[in-house]
Design a protein around this motif. Sequence first.
Motif, PDB file in Angstrom:
ATOM      1  N   VAL A 142     123.522  11.358 -50.410  1.00 14.37           N
ATOM      2  CA  VAL A 142     123.819  10.003 -49.939  1.00 14.37           C
ATOM      3  C   VAL A 142     125.028   9.976 -49.000  1.00 14.37           C
ATOM      4  O   VAL A 142     124.932   9.443 -47.893  1.00 14.37           O
ATOM      5  N   LEU A 181     123.915  11.572 -45.654  1.00 18.54           N
ATOM      6  CA  LEU A 181     123.105  10.717 -44.781  1.00 18.54           C
ATOM      7  C   LEU A 181     123.952   9.592 -44.198  1.00 18.54           C
ATOM      8  O   LEU A 181     123.729   9.154 -43.069  1.00 18.54           O
ATOM      9  N   SER A 190     118.167   7.674 -51.588  1.00 17.60           N
ATOM     10  CA  SER A 190     118.787   7.355 -50.295  1.00 17.60           C
ATOM     11  C   SER A 190     118.461   5.962 -49.813  1.00 17.60           C
ATOM     12  O   SER A 190     118.672   5.638 -48.652  1.00 17.60           O
TER      13      SER A 190
END
Lengths: 367, 402, 176
Positions: C55, C58, C118
């Motif tokens: 997470v 990204l 995500s």
Amino acid sequence: MDGGNIFLTLLQKIAPAGVPSWVLVLSACLVGIGILVGLVSVLVMFAVWLERKVSGHIQCRFGPMYAGGWHGWAQSLADGIKLLAKEDLIPLGADAALFVLAPAIMLAAIFGAMAAMPLAPSVYFANLNLGLFAILAMSSMTTIGVVMAGWASNSKWALYGAMREAAQVVAYEIPLGISLLVPLMVIGTLNLGEASARQAGWFGMHWVLFQNPFVLPASILFFTASLAETKRAPFDLPESESELVAGFMTEYSGIRWSFFFLEEYAAMFLMSVVGAVFFLGGFESPFTHIARESFGSDSVAYQVVAGGTLMTKAMFGVFLMMWIRWTLPRVRIDQVMSMGYKYLTPLALLCVLGAGIWEAIFPGATP
Amino acid sequence: MAAEPQGSMTLEEQARVLPSGEREFFLDVHTTDLEVNFGPQHPATHGVMRILMRADGEVITGAQPHLGYLHRCAEKIGENVEWLQYLPYTDRYDYLAAMNNNLGYSMAVEALMPGLELPRRAHMIRTICAELNRIGSHLIAFGTYGLDIGAFTPFFYAFREREWMMALFEKICGARLTYSYIRIGGVFNDAPPGWLEEVGRFCDVFEEKWKEYVDLLVMNQIFVKRTADVGVIPKEMALDFGLTGPMLRGSGVDFDLRRDMPYSLYGEMLKDNAFDVIVGKGEKGTLGDCWDRTYCRVYEMMESIKIVRWCLERIEPGPVLGDIPKVLRIPPGEAYVGIENPRGELGHYVASDGGKVATRVRVRGPSFTNVSVLEDLLPGALIADAIAIIGSTDVVIGETDR
Amino acid sequence: MNFDGIHDRLRVIQAPGLLGADLPRAAIPGAKHGESKDAGRGGDAFVLVDPQKIVPFLHVCRDEDRLRFDVLVDLSATDPKAEDPNLWININLLSVERRQRLAIKALLPKTDLKMPSSTAIYRAAQWHERECAEMFGITFVGHPDPRHVLLPDDWVGYPLRKDYVFPKEYHGISCE
């Protein structure tokens, strides 16, 4: 014009002496009903065939070509036989009485309205002096049938279709009625036969359409409102949409389903006849004038020509409705409602106002 | 929603105080939401998709798409059949644009064979077929969208052109819908004599008919009223949801894989300025509404015609299949290749461990992501608008479910 | 930017979870396709990332100025071999502004198939993770809507794993 019924007159001529009059009246009614139902059925079959041909040619294809040989003229007949042979389905959980009654009510309403419609100057089922009023009143009863059908089907989509139909038809009754006030002001009578007769003359110059500049917008409004009344595109939400299943007709199959279509095409025809009589001269055309001069008002030839003129005008109206259906997309329900209440009704009222002022300033030739 | 029993509140308690200090009384009217099933079978030709909608009257308050009715385990099959045997399966996900699927898979596998040289004529024919199929796919999108909205006639006109396109494809590879024509290493066989001239004639006729489509449906006032300001997808939402293709361009994002990350011959075309990318401009309503997406698709058809003409001018005779062995063993590696499908970015992720059979064939279908946006787009719309919105996403369930 | 540029940038800003990268390697000269001596690897370059830190990784990819990967194109998994102890998570990002792509790979041990979801970074991940979860048995911690997306709700087993055994029947329908 006599106030009686042609069938009654004929029966009175041919009946033996001792028959009581109520029997004659009853038989005349039954004969009239039989002829009306038969006539409307044939007309509807023809209209269905015409619709398929018209839609086909607009869409770059032929439409029916096989059934019966020449351009599939027997297609509607074949479809009718097929539908008769289908299983009579009533969905589980549906209100069976209302389910069965709904198409019957719609048909009864539309046939009742057609009773006021003349076929020829001396051939009519009921020579009502309130002809137009009766037609409007009876034809609006079909809404009851639609709502019954939607409710009794026990299906949410059918219910949506029925609700939309009720809202739409009620909304468009108003401009329909108001826009018809304009030719009434010009012609002065609600009786369809009489209204035709008052438009007699050469080359259609006495047609209502040319008597008053406000009649043209009124006729367009009438045509639009009649499209909405008969649930034809672009106002065909109740039947075609409801999420693209068949709307309030979803659960119907077989001959019951064909009753709805019978009602739809009969209503289209009826509205076209009303439009033809009150805007386009009804029975009158140069040919009827010639026939009347040559053969006289009592002759069969005159009746045939006059009836044929009315049929042609009505069929042209039906063709126009079909043409529009296959060209334009559907309007959404809230847009339909806003168009009816916010645009068509005020325009119709303006037309009435204008026509009234015009008639006051330039009184027409009609009494 | 928890409902209080009717009549439990006094009238005083039911009053609301408005900002002006007045008190507004309202009756305790409860309408329950109706749960309707936009079922797996519906006449709109999008395929078998089920959307469970909750509607308060005509307004939708919740929507939940249910997929999987057309799941055919394409990805599992990819791990069990040989490389070339998988090609017919690729046809069948987006069956309306099968050439593009073949192209995507072939390009992904070719990316794992860096030494492979494709002949130029193969590239040319590939591009012509892919663009013709793009036109065909957009014709269906446009025709069936008209059908959803209620215009019956443009559907038939669109299919008239599509029939010609399918006849062209039948001449070149024998199939009308699922071609398996664009293979690893080139195309299956050369175009028959006269095919290229017929494609040229098709382009000429199509240009005139295209004007009809625009006048008849796209600029029709009723159609505009049904689709403008409906289903607005703002730019950030489009990017966040992973939308690509006309869904993204309709929201004003100027991105097209053919122009911005060129593959095959598109790089050369850029130098000649052969085609433009159509981006929604919010002409008839808000930017990102259904009308903009339809506008993108319909005008993209003309751009595809330009690309086809560019190829027709420059195509030369030659071989159409590269040098690949009969028994194909792809060297180990992983590659992801995304191409511009009519619906968005079609991505194939292919993993090989050196054998005859793939380790993984993952298909990233654009319709899968396009459908996910419906969950957030439908609530708040009218039921009649739901049809317009679903039609404008142009989903093909074969691609959604694979 | 090409892959090297992106990888350098990620290293410079010390993106959380970055473990390394793998680039295509040419085959041994003279080796033929499928030969065991062919130690080359074709195809794409990818960055290797720790799945538990996906997470924040990204997040950096999406918001970092020179990267700006605003679209999550694909999030899927691969089971390379039945004997392999890991599953691969393959993520593909696309930058519409900068016209660049990035392939990310994360190795999840088959004994502990859990990783954070995500969805907070890319809404597109929601449906892709649902498909991964039902096909491979991965649990995405924090996923807002972990239902089956393609398979029926009562399907047993994880079809895309290499050790998946096909059921003999489903609700009385034979699967032979």
